[in-house]
Design a protein around this motif. Structure first.
Motif, PDB file in Angstrom:
ATOM      1  N   LEU A   5      -1.309  -3.454  -2.578  1.00 22.33           N
ATOM      2  CA  LEU A   5      -1.219  -2.815  -3.692  1.00 22.33           C
ATOM      3  C   LEU A   5      -2.595  -2.057  -4.016  1.00 22.33           C
ATOM      4  O   LEU A   5      -2.660  -0.771  -4.267  1.00 22.33           O
ATOM      5  CB  LEU A   5      -0.761  -3.417  -4.971  1.00 22.33           C
ATOM      6  N   THR A  11       1.660   1.923  -3.850  1.00 23.52           N
ATOM      7  CA  THR A  11       0.715   2.552  -4.702  1.00 23.52           C
ATOM      8  C   THR A  11      -0.136   3.992  -4.121  1.00 23.52           C
ATOM      9  O   THR A  11      -0.473   4.565  -4.892  1.00 23.52           O
ATOM     10  CB  THR A  11      -0.615   1.316  -4.887  1.00 23.52           C
ATOM     11  N   TRP A  42       2.550   6.304  -5.582  1.00 25.51           N
ATOM     12  CA  TRP A  42       2.732   6.300  -7.092  1.00 25.51           C
ATOM     13  C   TRP A  42       1.272   6.738  -7.561  1.00 25.51           C
ATOM     14  O   TRP A  42       1.391   7.584  -8.725  1.00 25.51           O
ATOM     15  CB  TRP A  42       2.754   4.888  -7.604  1.00 25.51           C
ATOM     16  N   GLY A  43       0.244   6.705  -6.910  1.00 25.89           N
ATOM     17  CA  GLY A  43      -1.198   6.882  -7.417  1.00 25.89           C
ATOM     18  C   GLY A  43      -1.223   8.300  -7.475  1.00 25.89           C
ATOM     19  O   GLY A  43      -1.657   9.112  -8.247  1.00 25.89           O
ATOM     20  N   PHE A  48      -3.900   1.979  -3.439  1.00 28.51           N
ATOM     21  CA  PHE A  48      -4.877   2.650  -4.395  1.00 28.51           C
ATOM     22  C   PHE A  48      -5.989   3.455  -3.894  1.00 28.51           C
ATOM     23  O   PHE A  48      -6.361   4.515  -4.145  1.00 28.51           O
ATOM     24  CB  PHE A  48      -5.166   2.066  -5.624  1.00 28.51           C
ATOM     25  N   HIS A  88       0.811  -1.075   0.048  1.00 29.38           N
ATOM     26  CA  HIS A  88       0.095  -0.116  -0.124  1.00 29.38           C
ATOM     27  C   HIS A  88       0.721   1.137   0.019  1.00 29.38           C
ATOM     28  O   HIS A  88       0.296   2.287  -0.496  1.00 29.38           O
ATOM     29  CB  HIS A  88      -1.018  -0.116   1.155  1.00 29.38           C
TER      30      HIS A  88
END
Length: 232
Positions: free
Chosen positions: A148, A94, A97-98, A152, A91
């Motif tokens: 992951l 992402t 990254w998100g 997000f 987690h």
């Protein structure tokens, strides 16, 4: 007398689990005070974002239900640390990254997958995959992969506010650290409760029912989010 206390504690645990699901359906998300803060402040806000991250994890009942499933049958501290680390790694990747990469995903669909993760873990704990497939999928990989999607899910909550890019990375790191603080605080309470329950005769008797309720909770979350996606 002792058996009556065992039954009372077991019923209390089940009631708390159902309460988490009910509250989640009504209250999961970012509250108005947090929404106002995120929209009105810019620059480095390390401590506030730390607090918001911890608060979101502690009230993110879908995340907590998944973690309950993950650690339910873990008896060694080493295993608990390993699986929680896999989830944390997933987690964290992402989430950053998100938001930083502006990866746009539908919040309802992501939250439905998070609900699926709860169903998966409850089914796995019940030995469903061994009965259905003759073998159990790699649990570590599953926890990482679902981690992951949970990341997000956290990212979609922050993306709603179009946070200013100035010092965004620092604030995101603070938010993520807060998420970890909230996660470990919740896990400490959950582990104490589960370890106490394991000493009681009622644990084995109610383990199947508890994990069936986890699956039911996950299905409720999936239905709630897919309905929201359909009506969007």
């Amino acid at each position: 007398m002792f058996n009556n206390n065992n039954n009372w504690l077991s019923r209390l645990g089940l009631l708390l689990l159902l309460s988490l699901v009910a509250v989640n359906a009504l209250a999961h998300g970012v509250d108005d005070s947090t929404r106002s803060f995120l929209q009105q402040h810019s620059g480095i806000q390390f401590v506030p974002f730390l607090y918001i991250g911890a608060k979101h994890m502690l009230t993110g009942y879908d995340h907590l239900l998944f973690l309950v499933g993950v650690i339910f049958f873990l008896y060694r501290s080493r295993d608990v640390l390993l699986y929680v680390t896999m989830f944390t790694l997933g987690h964290s990747i992402t989430l950053l990254w998100g938001v930083l990469g502006n990866i746009q995903v539908n919040a309802h669909l992501i939250d439905a997958i998070i609900g699926l993760s709860v169903v998966y873990k409850g089914f796995d704990n019940l030995g469903g995959f061994k009965q259905l497939l003759g073998r159990q999928p790699n649990t570590r990989s599953a926890v990482l992969i679902f981690g992951l999607f949970h990341g997000f899910g956290l990212a979609t909550k922050l993306q709603e506010f179009q946070l200013p890019e100035h010092e965004l990375l620092t604030n995101l790191l603070a938010f993520n650290i807060g998420v970890e603080f909230g996660q470990f605080a919740a896990l400490a309470f959950i582990l104490i409760a589960i370890n106490f329950w394991r000493r009681l005769p009622s644990f084995e008797r109610f383990a199947t029912l508890t994990n069936t309720l986890l699956m039911s909770a996950g299905l409720m979350l999936m239905g709630y989010q897919l309905t929201g996606f359909t009506l969007q």
